[in-house]
Design a protein around this motif. Sequence first.
Motif, PDB file in Angstrom:
ATOM      1  N   ARG A 370      -0.590  48.142   8.929  1.00 57.68           N
ATOM      2  CA  ARG A 370      -1.454  47.520   7.674  1.00 57.68           C
ATOM      3  C   ARG A 370       0.205  46.799   6.948  1.00 57.68           C
ATOM      4  O   ARG A 370       0.299  47.727   6.166  1.00 57.68           O
ATOM      5  N   ALA A 371      -0.092  45.888   6.675  1.00 56.36           N
ATOM      6  CA  ALA A 371       0.676  44.957   5.625  1.00 56.36           C
ATOM      7  C   ALA A 371      -0.284  44.281   4.257  1.00 56.36           C
ATOM      8  O   ALA A 371      -0.756  43.375   5.316  1.00 56.36           O
ATOM      9  N   GLY A 372      -0.484  44.818   3.105  1.00 57.27           N
ATOM     10  CA  GLY A 372      -0.910  43.862   2.724  1.00 57.27           C
ATOM     11  C   GLY A 372      -2.624  44.446   2.942  1.00 57.27           C
ATOM     12  O   GLY A 372      -2.861  44.995   3.335  1.00 57.27           O
ATOM     13  N   ASP A 373      -3.326  42.695   3.441  1.00 51.68           N
ATOM     14  CA  ASP A 373      -5.084  43.165   3.722  1.00 51.68           C
ATOM     15  C   ASP A 373      -4.443  43.007   5.642  1.00 51.68           C
ATOM     16  O   ASP A 373      -5.460  43.353   5.808  1.00 51.68           O
ATOM     17  N   TRP A 374      -3.645  42.567   6.067  1.00 54.90           N
ATOM     18  CA  TRP A 374      -3.435  42.173   7.372  1.00 54.90           C
ATOM     19  C   TRP A 374      -3.262  43.621   8.510  1.00 54.90           C
ATOM     20  O   TRP A 374      -2.603  44.618   7.388  1.00 54.90           O
ATOM     21  N   LYS A 375      -3.694  43.795   9.469  1.00 56.03           N
ATOM     22  CA  LYS A 375      -3.663  44.590   9.784  1.00 56.03           C
ATOM     23  C   LYS A 375      -3.017  43.585  11.720  1.00 56.03           C
ATOM     24  O   LYS A 375      -3.641  43.281  11.882  1.00 56.03           O
ATOM     25  N   ALA A 424       3.965  36.995  13.882  1.00 56.19           N
ATOM     26  CA  ALA A 424       5.429  37.165  14.510  1.00 56.19           C
ATOM     27  C   ALA A 424       5.658  38.179  13.616  1.00 56.19           C
ATOM     28  O   ALA A 424       6.418  39.396  13.250  1.00 56.19           O
ATOM     29  N   ALA A 425       5.335  38.310  11.792  1.00 57.12           N
ATOM     30  CA  ALA A 425       5.842  38.795  10.728  1.00 57.12           C
ATOM     31  C   ALA A 425       5.551  40.352  10.799  1.00 57.12           C
ATOM     32  O   ALA A 425       5.942  41.424  11.146  1.00 57.12           O
ATOM     33  N   LEU A 426       4.467  40.883  11.084  1.00 52.14           N
ATOM     34  CA  LEU A 426       3.957  41.891  11.425  1.00 52.14           C
ATOM     35  C   LEU A 426       4.556  42.863  12.594  1.00 52.14           C
ATOM     36  O   LEU A 426       4.776  44.218  12.638  1.00 52.14           O
ATOM     37  N   ARG A 427       4.686  42.266  13.074  1.00 55.52           N
ATOM     38  CA  ARG A 427       5.027  42.585  14.785  1.00 55.52           C
ATOM     39  C   ARG A 427       7.219  42.608  14.641  1.00 55.52           C
ATOM     40  O   ARG A 427       7.425  44.549  14.743  1.00 55.52           O
ATOM     41  N   LYS A 428       7.490  41.905  13.561  1.00 58.01           N
ATOM     42  CA  LYS A 428       8.908  42.323  13.452  1.00 58.01           C
ATOM     43  C   LYS A 428       8.518  43.744  12.215  1.00 58.01           C
ATOM     44  O   LYS A 428       9.539  44.697  12.579  1.00 58.01           O
TER      45      LYS A 428
END
Length: 459
Positions: A370-375, A424-428
């Motif tokens: 989870r990063a900010g509100d994104w998962k 892509a950002a969360l995958r990284k």
Amino acid sequence: MFRFFALLALATFATAAGAAEKPNIVVILADDLGRADCGFMGGKDIPTPNIDKLAKAGATLDAFYVQPVCSPTRAAFMTGRYPMRHGLQVGVVRPWAQYGLPLEEQTIAQGLKSAGYTTAICGKWHLGHFQPEYLPTKRGFDHQYGHYNGALDYFTHIRDGGFDWHRDDAVCRDEGYSTHLIAKEAAKFVADTAGKSPFFLYVPFNAVHAPLEAPDEYLNRFPNLKNQRKKYAAMLSAMDDGVGTILAALDKAGATSNTLVIFSSDNGGPSPGTVTDNGPYRAGKGTLYEGGVRVAACAAWPGHIPVGTTNREPMHMVDLYPTFLKIAGATVSQKLPLDGLDVGPTLTAGKPSPHESILLNTTPSNGAVRAGDWKLVVKTAADDPDGEGDAGKPLAKPSVELFDLKADPYEKTNLAGKEAEKVAALRKTLDGYAKQAVTPKAKPKAKDFVTPKVWGEKS
Ligand SMILES: [Ca+2]
């Protein structure tokens, strides 16, 4: 026992040397509690007045994250580090496991002990018992009471044919319903210790984990519930009474005003809708969806945590390590790098979560962050069907799911197809964690394994 009192004497000396103002810290950990089963989390059919009272005295933690199953959450709490760093990220420490929490890890109990705290665990350890040096009294606890394995019988205290009840890591034949025994011992520790030394009391109840067993007096409290839900309700009611016993002991000792109490489940509820209730949150124990890792939790600390509030900032079990050590005035003595961050200002002053990202887990078959509100949830195998072991069957093709938790907290809409850059950002971020993971230690039972008469002793 002598050893315990000798250590108590040392701790008392530390108090005299100026540690009197340090707050006591109590962590009550439920096992396999559904997110929405307690009254304070919106539950309706199982009264939990004591846990609710604790929540009302402080804050409900709406976004408190743990690992998907038992042992990894306990490893995260003990070390302030994600269990992928210990090889404990897959499954639980089984009775026959020839491993435990690695000995180079410095536990939160060791850290608080170094700050003058008297430390105790009353309940389930679940971090290894195959060699004596892995047992709680060798991992920073002055006092141990309870059991090492999960899923033991609540009345006989037997798991898989071996007896599993211990006091100070020696066999103990106390008779009774384990929830009652654990609560009684925790209350006794409070009475014995309060006023003499700051204390860290960790109460990991085996309730409300299977096997679903409760005394008749508790079953009789739920004439309108049926089958597994009735038994589960009875178990939760007994645990709520146990929490009441501990809170009453704090009151009686005059310690409530100087004690931080945190209550949490170790993972989301298994069999949601049948046995447990995770509310509208997706799935349950053993999964990386919110129903598996975003649990019922609250925290109270008079004069520090605003009363009657809901804290919506994302926090993780790993955060308690640095947070407690800071509160205790200890320097973080863990030699290994922490994943946890100090959430003291988040808990007490409403500051934003210090996390840019929270790792929910990474294993060879799945991962989520989870990063900010994104998962992001990535899977190459199905979710573990029983919630305790390895992953389920391999998927025909890997699944990648992206959720906007602000708009879609119940993870109904996969945005991965629409939000390629975000994926892509969360995958990284997730891959960055995965690269640091060590090989999981979980292995099947050895064919020549002989169950000892008493777990923790040689067979
Ligand atoms: Ca559990």
